[in-house]
Design a protein around this motif. Sequence first.
Motif, mmCIF file in Angstrom:
data_model
loop_
_atom_site.group_PDB
_atom_site.id
_atom_site.type_symbol
_atom_site.label_atom_id
_atom_site.label_comp_id
_atom_site.label_asym_id
_atom_site.label_seq_id
_atom_site.Cartn_x
_atom_site.Cartn_y
_atom_site.Cartn_z
ATOM 1 N N SER A 407 -11.540 -18.210 -9.458
ATOM 2 C CA SER A 407 -10.962 -18.005 -8.236
ATOM 3 C C SER A 407 -10.538 -16.439 -8.225
ATOM 4 C CB SER A 407 -9.808 -18.797 -7.748
ATOM 5 O OG SER A 407 -9.123 -18.567 -6.662
ATOM 6 N N VAL A 408 -10.834 -15.776 -7.049
ATOM 7 C CA VAL A 408 -10.605 -14.624 -6.759
ATOM 8 C C VAL A 408 -9.744 -14.367 -5.661
ATOM 9 C CG1 VAL A 408 -11.664 -12.256 -6.323
ATOM 10 C CG2 VAL A 408 -12.701 -13.865 -7.890
ATOM 11 N N THR A 409 -8.821 -13.617 -5.568
ATOM 12 C CA THR A 409 -7.959 -13.274 -4.453
ATOM 13 C C THR A 409 -7.681 -11.958 -3.912
ATOM 14 O OG1 THR A 409 -6.689 -15.225 -4.603
ATOM 15 C CG2 THR A 409 -5.629 -13.574 -3.318
ATOM 16 N N LEU A 410 -8.232 -11.635 -2.719
ATOM 17 C CA LEU A 410 -7.823 -10.388 -2.145
ATOM 18 C C LEU A 410 -6.823 -10.151 -1.463
ATOM 19 C CD1 LEU A 410 -11.377 -10.907 -2.827
ATOM 20 C CD2 LEU A 410 -11.505 -8.892 -1.456
ATOM 21 N N THR A 411 -5.942 -9.320 -1.557
ATOM 22 C CA THR A 411 -4.740 -8.911 -0.676
ATOM 23 C C THR A 411 -5.061 -7.434 0.184
ATOM 24 O OG1 THR A 411 -3.626 -10.369 -1.970
ATOM 25 C CG2 THR A 411 -2.512 -8.830 -0.379
ATOM 26 N N CYS A 412 -4.562 -7.638 1.470
ATOM 27 C CA CYS A 412 -4.790 -6.369 2.221
ATOM 28 C C CYS A 412 -3.368 -6.190 2.663
ATOM 29 C CB CYS A 412 -5.701 -6.543 3.556
ATOM 30 S SG CYS A 412 -5.901 -4.961 4.495
ATOM 31 N N SER A 413 -3.100 -4.907 2.393
ATOM 32 C CA SER A 413 -1.492 -4.459 3.040
ATOM 33 C C SER A 413 -1.688 -3.218 3.970
ATOM 34 C CB SER A 413 -0.683 -4.163 1.725
ATOM 35 O OG SER A 413 -0.484 -5.466 1.222
ATOM 36 N N SER A 414 -0.906 -3.115 4.999
ATOM 37 C CA SER A 414 -1.014 -2.012 5.889
ATOM 38 C C SER A 414 0.511 -1.802 6.472
ATOM 39 C CB SER A 414 -1.869 -1.880 6.844
ATOM 40 O OG SER A 414 -1.910 -1.062 7.749
ATOM 41 N N ASP A 415 1.136 -0.636 6.428
ATOM 42 C CA ASP A 415 2.265 -0.406 7.157
ATOM 43 C C ASP A 415 2.014 -0.295 8.563
ATOM 44 O OD1 ASP A 415 4.932 0.146 7.710
ATOM 45 O OD2 ASP A 415 4.585 2.497 7.348
ATOM 46 N N ALA A 416 2.530 -1.371 9.236
ATOM 47 C CA ALA A 416 2.315 -1.302 10.879
ATOM 48 C C ALA A 416 3.447 -2.126 11.513
ATOM 49 C CB ALA A 416 1.064 -2.186 11.136
ATOM 50 N N ASN A 417 3.719 -1.653 12.930
ATOM 51 C CA ASN A 417 4.781 -2.234 13.643
ATOM 52 C C ASN A 417 4.370 -1.988 15.123
ATOM 53 O OD1 ASN A 417 7.435 -3.145 14.391
ATOM 54 N ND2 ASN A 417 8.408 -1.226 14.519
ATOM 55 N N PRO A 418 4.002 -3.601 15.655
ATOM 56 C CA PRO A 418 4.326 -4.579 15.141
ATOM 57 C C PRO A 418 3.447 -4.944 13.841
ATOM 58 C CG PRO A 418 3.241 -4.650 17.272
ATOM 59 C CD PRO A 418 3.753 -3.287 16.943
ATOM 60 N N ALA A 419 3.938 -6.048 13.143
ATOM 61 C CA ALA A 419 2.912 -6.493 12.065
ATOM 62 C C ALA A 419 1.349 -6.491 12.571
ATOM 63 C CB ALA A 419 3.464 -7.737 11.507
ATOM 64 N N ALA A 420 0.575 -6.165 11.459
ATOM 65 C CA ALA A 420 -0.962 -6.226 11.942
ATOM 66 C C ALA A 420 -1.441 -7.492 11.532
ATOM 67 C CB ALA A 420 -1.403 -4.960 10.826
ATOM 68 N N THR A 440 -9.299 -15.617 -0.171
ATOM 69 C CA THR A 440 -9.569 -16.240 -1.388
ATOM 70 C C THR A 440 -10.834 -16.630 -1.676
ATOM 71 O OG1 THR A 440 -7.045 -16.758 -1.745
ATOM 72 C CG2 THR A 440 -8.478 -17.741 -3.141
ATOM 73 N N ILE A 441 -11.670 -16.296 -2.687
ATOM 74 C CA ILE A 441 -12.826 -17.219 -2.835
ATOM 75 C C ILE A 441 -12.502 -17.972 -4.045
ATOM 76 C CG2 ILE A 441 -15.302 -16.627 -3.597
ATOM 77 C CD1 ILE A 441 -14.804 -13.763 -2.811
ATOM 78 N N THR A 442 -12.678 -19.267 -3.624
ATOM 79 C CA THR A 442 -12.070 -20.220 -4.750
ATOM 80 C C THR A 442 -13.059 -20.484 -5.943
ATOM 81 O OG1 THR A 442 -12.941 -22.142 -3.320
ATOM 82 C CG2 THR A 442 -10.717 -21.457 -3.260
ATOM 83 N N TYR A 443 -14.289 -20.393 -5.436
ATOM 84 C CA TYR A 443 -15.373 -20.463 -6.700
ATOM 85 C C TYR A 443 -16.393 -19.249 -6.467
ATOM 86 C CZ TYR A 443 -18.660 -23.108 -9.769
ATOM 87 O OH TYR A 443 -19.594 -23.356 -10.818
ATOM 88 N N PHE A 444 -16.204 -18.152 -7.242
ATOM 89 C CA PHE A 444 -16.813 -17.250 -7.452
ATOM 90 C C PHE A 444 -18.400 -17.529 -8.002
ATOM 91 C CE2 PHE A 444 -18.111 -12.680 -8.180
ATOM 92 C CZ PHE A 444 -17.727 -12.089 -6.991
ATOM 93 N N ARG A 445 -19.253 -16.924 -7.183
ATOM 94 C CA ARG A 445 -20.715 -17.010 -7.624
ATOM 95 C C ARG A 445 -21.450 -15.529 -7.511
ATOM 96 N NH1 ARG A 445 -20.284 -21.546 -4.383
ATOM 97 N NH2 ARG A 445 -21.356 -20.676 -2.678
ATOM 98 N N ALA A 446 -22.564 -15.746 -7.832
ATOM 99 C CA ALA A 446 -23.370 -14.326 -7.760
ATOM 100 C C ALA A 446 -23.606 -13.934 -6.548
ATOM 101 C CB ALA A 446 -24.774 -14.520 -8.520
ATOM 102 N N GLU A 447 -23.801 -14.719 -5.693
ATOM 103 C CA GLU A 447 -23.895 -14.379 -3.982
ATOM 104 C C GLU A 447 -22.760 -13.761 -3.487
ATOM 105 O OE1 GLU A 447 -23.778 -18.800 -3.859
ATOM 106 O OE2 GLU A 447 -24.616 -17.561 -5.135
ATOM 107 N N HIS A 448 -21.528 -14.007 -4.202
ATOM 108 C CA HIS A 448 -20.320 -13.350 -3.656
ATOM 109 C C HIS A 448 -20.078 -11.992 -4.122
ATOM 110 C CE1 HIS A 448 -18.730 -17.815 -3.575
ATOM 111 N NE2 HIS A 448 -19.044 -17.542 -2.332
ATOM 112 N N SER A 449 -20.822 -11.567 -5.135
ATOM 113 C CA SER A 449 -20.735 -10.111 -5.418
ATOM 114 C C SER A 449 -21.045 -9.123 -4.345
ATOM 115 C CB SER A 449 -21.800 -9.721 -6.729
ATOM 116 O OG SER A 449 -21.217 -10.863 -7.808
ATOM 117 N N GLY A 450 -20.268 -8.056 -4.366
ATOM 118 C CA GLY A 450 -20.602 -7.076 -3.268
ATOM 119 C C GLY A 450 -19.375 -6.058 -3.061
ATOM 120 N N SER A 451 -19.519 -5.158 -1.916
ATOM 121 C CA SER A 451 -18.117 -4.608 -1.634
ATOM 122 C C SER A 451 -17.684 -5.085 -0.239
ATOM 123 C CB SER A 451 -18.682 -3.072 -1.159
ATOM 124 O OG SER A 451 -19.424 -2.645 -2.436
#
Length: 553
Positions: A407-420, A440-451
């Motif tokens: 399982s892979v979890t990506l988190t995005c954070s940005s300072d914004a007002n109002p909240a983004a 969140t990618i719960t079952y990471f496979r080869a096709e999930h690879s990338g940018s």
Amino acid sequence: MSLTAATRGFVVFLLSAQVVQGQNGWRVTYTSTEICAVKGSTVEIGCSYTPPSGPYFSLRKGIWFTKINNGEFVDLSSVSDYAGRVQYSYNNRDCTLRISDLRESDSAEYWFRSESKQEAIQYTGSLGVTLSVTGVMVQVQMSSRFLKAELKCQSSCRLPDSSSYVWYKNERVQTGWISSSYSVYYDPHPADNYSCAVNGHENHRSPSVYPPKLPSVSVSPSAETEEGSAVTLTCSSDANPAASYTWYKKDGKPILPPFKKGPQLVFSSIHSSDSGQYYCSVKNKLGRRTSKDIFIHVKYAPKPPSVSVSASAEREEGSAVTLTCSCDANPAASYTWYKENRTVFLGAVGSYHFTSISSEDRGNYYCRAENQYGEVNSTSLFVDVQYAPKPPSVSVSPSAEREEGSSVTLTCSSDANPAANYTWYKEDEDSPKASGQIFTITYFRAEHSGSYSCGAQNKLGRSNSTLHQIILADESIMIMNITRLTLMVEMLILLLLFCLLMRKEKAVSFNTELNEPIETWEFDPCPVYENVSDLNMVSAEQTEEPGEQEDLV
């Protein structure tokens, strides 16, 4: 019953009946023991005596007195105040006392004292005669007629109905007025005054009556005073009859209710709300006058300030914003603005201006107002600055190598007002992969690879993160080895180019002196290879280490 007796053209009022007194054979008869006379007139205090019986008894001496000095009876004829105004009568057993040109100071109790010529027999009656001297005065009454006042010339002694009068206005005789009444308009000119006298006794005029003069107002101790101190305002005006006083405070209304009655307005502990303009109104039965205004300045420490912020409730970054602090203070307060207990502005006016407000200016502000009498802080004011999202950052969990099925979890954070709001993208794909701050990618496979990248957006704008590459662990090793091999090949190519350049330079002979042989290098870093296979073999020997042959597949 009252008796009257004419005295030299004027009238004296006898307020009691005849009284007879006797002692040691003496008999003294007073016409009255109470007499009322008008100032300036002549009064006769009727008196007769009868000596003790016997043909040879006669009056040796008789005096009138009002007081006794050291046991001696003071003869009126010897008193300077009565000089030329007192006359005794001894004819036919008459002991009448005559006093002319009566004065109010002549009011007193008078006694007659007698002595016999034949014997040392003296007699003073137990009762005397009370004389009351009064002047005429003007009584003012409101008339039933509109805006009229009725003046009445009268005395505490009732004057005969046949008496005639003289009226004066501003010291001038008013011809045609001989009755005891005189009418005037209400609220005449302030300088007008009126008086009266009984005809024939013009030298004994009444006191003048007049409307109130323009009142004056004074303040003690000062018109500028500190809050909590005692202050007294006094209104004074010359008026006859006596005037009544009413205080007013101006408050901008066209009709003002009375504030307080009486010549003095007393503040035992003056308050800031008592500051303002005051005036008094003076009134009697002849007229009314109003004073000029007097302004009371109450000095006091600042009251709790109020704070406000300009522009709309939603202030965008880059806009002009003004914070305003205002308070009630005398003298005027100076202001200091604070942000989170840090001074940001100090000045005589309470405005703090942002020409272009930024997100860093967001926070809690308060102001302090102070003068020489004290200081006070305002409540806190939160300044909310709205702005577009700042460039987001992306974090990946877990950060170690990712295996297939994990399982892979990506988190995005940005300072914004109002909240983004957040959207996830994969490189080279048009459609978003997901929305929300966490992907969140719960079952990471080869096709999930990338940018991957994320975009943060609110109503003020949008900002995207940089690409973040995520691949499987095996792919990661392969890519790393390929990268290393590529770097090594590039280095060999560069070395070959360098060697070719060096060989070219060796082919050129040069000597620093004539006939000196050309030096040759003992070591040749750039050998010549017969064919490409020899070059590949050397490259493999230089780059290959034991145990790495199997990894490069």
